[in-house]
Scaffold this motif. Structure first.
Motif, short mmCIF file in Angstrom:
data_model
loop_
_atom_site.label_atom_id
_atom_site.label_comp_id
_atom_site.label_asym_id
_atom_site.label_seq_id
_atom_site.Cartn_x
_atom_site.Cartn_y
_atom_site.Cartn_z
N SER A 54 0.83 -1.21 0.00
CA SER A 54 0.00 0.00 0.00
C SER A 54 0.87 1.26 0.00
O SER A 54 2.04 1.23 0.37
CB SER A 54 -0.92 0.01 1.23
N ILE A 55 0.27 2.35 -0.42
CA ILE A 55 0.98 3.63 -0.46
C ILE A 55 1.41 4.09 0.93
O ILE A 55 2.55 4.54 1.10
CB ILE A 55 0.14 4.70 -1.19
N PRO A 56 0.55 3.98 1.97
CA PRO A 56 1.03 4.37 3.30
C PRO A 56 2.25 3.57 3.76
O PRO A 56 3.16 4.12 4.39
CB PRO A 56 -0.18 4.10 4.21
N ALA A 57 2.31 2.29 3.45
CA ALA A 57 3.46 1.48 3.84
C ALA A 57 4.71 1.90 3.08
O ALA A 57 5.81 1.99 3.66
CB ALA A 57 3.18 0.00 3.60
N ILE A 58 4.55 2.19 1.81
CA ILE A 58 5.70 2.63 1.01
C ILE A 58 6.21 3.97 1.54
O ILE A 58 7.42 4.17 1.66
CB ILE A 58 5.31 2.71 -0.48
#
Length: 184
Positions: free
Chosen positions: A42-46
């Motif tokens: 996911s974008i938040p994890a990246i």
């Protein structure tokens, strides 16, 4: 035909190593069910991985210099290392789906507040870092501090992007159904 007994009783045994192996395989299966692999993509994890990596570079650059000549770098190092450790902790809490085990915690709000506060604090650490770059005599130390200021700015932008993503997630999850319905 020969008489064949209607019930056959067979017993098999396995060495202890096979039993241990099956236990370890079961343990590995339990661990993979606990880890939220979709979170990593996911974008938040990246963004959190970018914050962790660039935060490490930021405080590593400062730590490699005689930063104690300027008292303000104590604050910069405190902010960089503290937020780096907190972001690693938050990353693993999300990776292991802690929100399932602690449903009383408003995770979306907490993550949004964390990233917002981290953005503000990182900006308050970046500014003195950028202002005092030229106060060091050695050009190599000035280059280290300039690079640290650059990475500090990039990390602040990453935290800001995470704050915006967290806000959008919160707004999407926490919307009031009564205000979003339109009578026909």
């Amino acid at each position: 035909m020969a008489d064949f007994p209607s019930k056959v009783n067979t017993q098999t045994s396995s060495p202890k190593s096979h039993q241990t192996g099956s236990r370890l395989q079961g343990l590995a299966a339990n661990v993979t069910t606990v880890i939220d692999l979709s979170f990593i993509q996911s974008i938040p994890a990246i963004l959190m991985m970018v914050e962790i990596f660039l935060g490490l570079v930021h405080w590593g650059l400062i730590a490699a210099t005689p930063y104690m000549k300027e008292p303000v770098y104590g604050w910069v190092m405190f902010v960089a290392i503290t937020l780096w450790l907190l972001t690693i902790t938050l990353f693993f809490l999300n990776l292991f789906s802690a929100q399932r085990y602690l449903p009383a915690v408003p995770w979306s709000k907490m993550v949004m507040v964390y990233h917002s506060v981290a953005t503000g604090i990182y900006i308050l650490a970046f500014l003195p870092n950028a202002i005092t770059v030229n106060s060091f005599g050695s050009q190599s130390v000035q280059q280290h501090m300039a690079a640290a200021a650059f990475f500090g700015a990039i990390v602040a932008v990453a935290y800001g992007a995470s704050a915006v993503m967290s806000y959008l997630h919160l707004r999407g999850d926490g919307g009031n159904a009564a205000t979003s319905t339109v009578p026909t």
